[in-house]
Design an enzyme around this catalytic site. Structure first.
Site, short mmCIF file in Angstrom:
data_model
loop_
_atom_site.label_atom_id
_atom_site.label_comp_id
_atom_site.label_asym_id
_atom_site.label_seq_id
_atom_site.Cartn_x
_atom_site.Cartn_y
_atom_site.Cartn_z
N THR A 282 14.93 -28.60 -42.16
CA THR A 282 14.52 -27.43 -41.79
C THR A 282 13.82 -26.31 -42.76
O THR A 282 12.71 -25.88 -42.62
CB THR A 282 15.47 -26.66 -40.88
OG1 THR A 282 15.91 -27.72 -39.70
CG2 THR A 282 14.72 -25.63 -40.14
N HIS B 294 10.74 -27.63 -44.31
CA HIS B 294 9.79 -27.52 -43.38
C HIS B 294 9.34 -25.90 -43.79
O HIS B 294 7.98 -25.77 -43.71
CB HIS B 294 10.01 -27.80 -42.04
CG HIS B 294 10.06 -29.17 -41.76
ND1 HIS B 294 9.24 -29.87 -41.88
CD2 HIS B 294 11.07 -30.01 -41.27
CE1 HIS B 294 9.68 -31.50 -41.57
NE2 HIS B 294 10.82 -31.26 -41.00
N CYS C 285 23.95 -24.24 -24.53
CA CYS C 285 23.46 -22.74 -24.18
C CYS C 285 21.46 -22.97 -24.27
O CYS C 285 21.20 -23.24 -25.46
CB CYS C 285 23.93 -21.94 -25.23
SG CYS C 285 23.20 -20.21 -24.91
#
Length: 345
Positions: A40, A43, A107
């Site tokens: 991540t 990226h 969640c």
């Protein structure tokens, strides 16, 4: 304090001065020791299409970290200054149906540190006390403590299904794939086969004790069946690569009633033959993140019981050399990259 920040919506990062954090009543402040680089983060550094759609600048990156508690909020009474900690990088709402049922990993309002809100690439990181994980393992290497987040992804995926005495196929020999394979092997799988297209990553898998590493650009999985006297296919598949080709091959090589856990995220649409999934009664389970905090307890127990993941860390840099660290992490070679923040003290 210094922080590694995506200052503008373009490629690159900057190590800059930012204000010191202030702890709210239910927060703690952690003096960061080490941080890991996740895909991540790569990226966001490269500012690809996903990052441009997802991230708002300026943003402090980072969700893989460890450090020492240096300050407690006024309402925090179950933690102590000086404790060695990491943290769960998913902030949950606490009020949705899943949270109220104790399933915080589900969640629907989750926010991730380092891409939705400011993260841990900083000298001092403030986070809710309820997200803090205290390390009680004696002499735990800070480098290993910093990668508990991705280790948790591996554990969560590998233990979706009982793997004792089962034949397990792991597609994708990146760091999380290798750690998942190590977990399956440690838990007593009969055979663990790891596949990839990179000889370098498969060699790393073998160095860490995963002897059944297969480059599927040169060797078909049907030869693996013969090698291990397999008659009916793999019992469990762990898809870690995000490759449609790998997932299709995995489905083709599962036994009837086989079970697949999906962690790898495809970058393009995938076409699947659902008749094979239906008539072979294959179970496919999506996985993301970690169970909060059940996976963390499992991780700690695995390490205490002798599972060694330290070899997955192949590169270490001081934070002042973050550019080199990110270039290595983004190369697709090797294992985890860890950055040391203590050089700024």
């Amino acid at each position: 304090m210094k922080a590694l920040v995506k200052t503008r919506p373009e490629p690159g990062l900057e190590l800059v001065e930012v204000p010191d954090p202030v702890a709210g009543p239910n927060d703690v402040i952690v003096k960061v020791m080490r941080t890991g680089i996740c895909g991540t983060d790569v990226h966001i550094d490269k500012w690809d299409g996903w990052a441009a759609k997802t991230v708002h600048t300026p943003l402090v990156l980072g969700h893989e970290f460890c450090g020492e508690i240096v300050e407690l909020g006024s309402e925090v009474n179950d933690l102590e200054v000086g404790q060695f900690v990491s943290g769960e990088g998913h902030y949950v709402c606490g009020r949705c149906r899943a949270c109220l049922a104790g399933k915080r990993h589900l969640c629907r309002n989750t926010q991730g540190i380092g891409y939705a809100v400011n993260g841990a690439y900083c000298q001092y990181f403030v986070m809710p006390a309820g997200n803090v994980w205290v390390h009680h393992i004696p002499d735990l290497d800070p480098d290993v403590a910093a990668i508990f987040d991705p280790f948790g992804n591996a554990v969560h995926t590998a233990l979706q299904f009982p793997c004792l005495a089962e034949d397990v196929l792991v597609s994708g020999a990146g760091p999380i794939g290798i750690m998942a394979a190590l977990v399956a092997q440690f838990q007593g799988a009969r055979n663990v086969v790891v596949t990839d297209l990179s000889d370098e990553r498969l060699e790393l898998a073998q160095q860490l004790g995963l002897k059944n590493a297969v480059n599927v650009s040169r060797e078909g999985l049907e030869t693996v069946w013969d090698r291990f006297d397999m008659k009916e296919g793999f019992d469990i598949g762990l898809e870690m690569s995000g490759s449609g080709t790998a997932l299709t091959s995995m489905i083709d090589n599962m036994t009837h009633g086989g079970r697949i856990a999906l962690l790898g995220t495809p970058s393009t649409d995938i076409t699947l033959d659902f008749s094979k999934i239906i008539f072979n009664m294959i179970t496919i389970q999506g996985v993301t993140g970690r169970q909060i905090f059940e996976t963390w307890y499992t991780m700690a127990s695995l390490i205490r019981s002798g599972l060694d993941i330290s070899g997955i860390i192949t590169d270490r840099y001081p934070i002042t050399e973050f550019r080199e660290a990110f270039d290595v992490a983004g190369s697709g070679h090797g294992g985890k990259v860890v950055m040391n923040w203590e050089c700024l003290d």
